[in-house]
Motif scaffolding. Structure first.
Motif, PDB file in Angstrom:
ATOM      1  N   GLU A  41     -10.897   7.202  -8.610  1.00 20.51           N
ATOM      2  CA  GLU A  41     -10.467   5.901  -8.071  1.00 20.51           C
ATOM      3  C   GLU A  41     -10.719   4.784  -9.079  1.00 20.51           C
ATOM      4  OE1 GLU A  41     -11.532   7.242  -3.482  1.00 20.51           O
ATOM      5  OE2 GLU A  41     -12.858   5.856  -4.525  1.00 20.51           O
ATOM      6  N   ASN A  42     -11.918   4.773  -9.649  1.00 24.70           N
ATOM      7  CA  ASN A  42     -12.262   3.739 -10.633  1.00 24.70           C
ATOM      8  C   ASN A  42     -11.375   3.821 -11.874  1.00 24.70           C
ATOM      9  OD1 ASN A  42     -14.306   2.779  -8.955  1.00 24.70           O
ATOM     10  ND2 ASN A  42     -15.883   3.992  -9.941  1.00 24.70           N
ATOM     11  N   ILE A  75      -2.812   3.733  -3.023  1.00 23.65           N
ATOM     12  CA  ILE A  75      -3.083   2.632  -3.944  1.00 23.65           C
ATOM     13  C   ILE A  75      -2.637   1.354  -3.264  1.00 23.65           C
ATOM     14  CG2 ILE A  75      -2.919   3.964  -6.076  1.00 23.65           C
ATOM     15  CD1 ILE A  75      -0.087   2.783  -6.474  1.00 23.65           C
ATOM     16  N   THR A  76      -3.357   0.306  -3.537  1.00 23.22           N
ATOM     17  CA  THR A  76      -2.986  -1.023  -3.064  1.00 23.22           C
ATOM     18  C   THR A  76      -2.623  -1.840  -4.281  1.00 23.22           C
ATOM     19  OG1 THR A  76      -4.494  -0.830  -1.196  1.00 23.22           O
ATOM     20  CG2 THR A  76      -3.760  -3.055  -1.780  1.00 23.22           C
ATOM     21  N   LYS A  99      -1.417  -5.584  -5.713  1.00 21.63           N
ATOM     22  CA  LYS A  99      -1.352  -7.024  -5.442  1.00 21.63           C
ATOM     23  C   LYS A  99      -1.032  -7.713  -6.766  1.00 21.63           C
ATOM     24  CE  LYS A  99      -3.591 -10.836  -3.415  1.00 21.63           C
ATOM     25  NZ  LYS A  99      -4.182 -11.667  -2.756  1.00 21.63           N
ATOM     26  N   GLN A 145      -4.785   1.300 -14.703  1.00 20.14           N
ATOM     27  CA  GLN A 145      -3.534   0.839 -14.099  1.00 20.14           C
ATOM     28  C   GLN A 145      -2.430   1.886 -14.236  1.00 20.14           C
ATOM     29  OE1 GLN A 145      -2.863  -2.317 -12.331  1.00 20.14           O
ATOM     30  NE2 GLN A 145      -5.059  -1.934 -12.198  1.00 20.14           N
ATOM     31  N   THR A 151      -5.093  -2.836  -7.262  1.00 18.43           N
ATOM     32  CA  THR A 151      -6.378  -3.463  -6.958  1.00 18.43           C
ATOM     33  C   THR A 151      -7.333  -2.492  -6.272  1.00 18.43           C
ATOM     34  OG1 THR A 151      -5.522  -4.284  -4.848  1.00 18.43           O
ATOM     35  CG2 THR A 151      -5.376  -5.770  -6.765  1.00 18.43           C
ATOM     36  N   GLU A 152      -6.775  -1.422  -5.710  1.00 16.92           N
ATOM     37  CA  GLU A 152      -7.619  -0.436  -5.039  1.00 16.92           C
ATOM     38  C   GLU A 152      -6.923   0.922  -5.103  1.00 16.92           C
ATOM     39  OE1 GLU A 152     -10.139  -0.397  -0.991  1.00 16.92           O
ATOM     40  OE2 GLU A 152      -7.994  -0.653  -0.672  1.00 16.92           O
ATOM     41  N   ALA A 153      -7.706   1.964  -5.321  1.00 11.28           N
ATOM     42  CA  ALA A 153      -7.208   3.335  -5.327  1.00 11.28           C
ATOM     43  C   ALA A 153      -8.158   4.186  -4.489  1.00 11.28           C
ATOM     44  CB  ALA A 153      -7.131   3.874  -6.751  1.00 11.28           C
ATOM     45  N   LYS A 154      -7.595   5.068  -3.704  1.00 18.28           N
ATOM     46  CA  LYS A 154      -8.394   5.974  -2.872  1.00 18.28           C
ATOM     47  C   LYS A 154      -7.917   7.395  -3.121  1.00 18.28           C
ATOM     48  CE  LYS A 154     -10.625   3.001  -0.200  1.00 18.28           C
ATOM     49  NZ  LYS A 154     -12.019   2.802  -0.381  1.00 18.28           N
ATOM     50  N   THR A 166       0.863  -1.181   0.000  1.00 21.01           N
ATOM     51  CA  THR A 166       0.000   0.000   0.000  1.00 21.01           C
ATOM     52  C   THR A 166       0.897   1.228   0.000  1.00 21.01           C
ATOM     53  OG1 THR A 166      -1.736  -1.166   1.185  1.00 21.01           O
ATOM     54  CG2 THR A 166      -1.822   1.234   1.244  1.00 21.01           C
ATOM     55  N   VAL A 200      -7.766   2.360 -11.185  1.00 16.02           N
ATOM     56  CA  VAL A 200      -7.770   0.897 -11.151  1.00 16.02           C
ATOM     57  C   VAL A 200      -7.964   0.338 -12.555  1.00 16.02           C
ATOM     58  CG1 VAL A 200      -8.965  -1.155 -10.287  1.00 16.02           C
ATOM     59  CG2 VAL A 200      -8.524   0.768  -8.740  1.00 16.02           C
TER      60      VAL A 200
END
Length: 156
Positions: free
Chosen positions: A107-108, A60-61, A63, A114, A68-71, A43, A111
């Motif tokens: 965020e979307n 961002i996370t 994996k 990328q 896989t995740e963005a905030k 993260t 992800v």
């Protein structure tokens, strides 16, 4: 006489243009393929230096080398803009969008793409530019494996 001169000049120009379009004896050089950086799992958080009005932060996370995740969150000295119903209503009335909408869209997009090159959202131009800079730094940190939270100054 003038017609012959014009004809000779036109013929010469056509001949030169054909020579200029001719092939080369040199083999074509292929561009070198860019080495693709892979992101390291973890993260990664980046935020702005606080100013008198507030700031923003991203995380961002990663994996298996993929985001896989963005905030993305903007905040004022009173708190998180996305959670402030009054702020969102006022902004939506003026700009036709609000943090509760465009933050989720950013965020979307990160992800999905990328990367940090998001399309942004109409009515949130300043936020789009800020989000791109923050996500870019987070992705650079993910490529380098730097998991320490980083604070940057946004270039306007």
């Amino acid at each position: 006489m003038k017609k012959k001169l014009v004809l000779v000049l036109c013929s010469a120009m056509m001949a030169m243009s054909l020579v200029a379009c001719g092939g080369s004896d040199k083999p074509e050089e292929k561009p070198q393929e860019a080495t693709k950086q892979t992101m390291k799992d973890g993260t990664y958080e980046v935020d702005t230096k606080d100013d008198k009005d507030g700031g923003a932060k991203v995380s961002i996370t990663v994996k298996d080398g993929k985001i896989t995740e963005a905030k993305y969150n903007e905040f004022t000295k009173e708190g998180n803009k996305r959670e402030n119903k009054e702020y969102n209503a006022q902004m939506k009335e003026v700009a036709k969008t609000s943090p509760e909408t465009f933050e989720v869209e950013f965020e979307n997009q990160v992800v999905s793409a990328q990367n940090h090159e998001i399309d942004g959202v109409t009515g949130a131009t300043g936020s789009t530019a800020q989000a791109k800079q923050l996500f870019k730094k987070a992705i650079e940190n993910a490529e380098a494996g730097k998991t320490d939270k980083e604070t940057i100054e946004i270039k306007k």
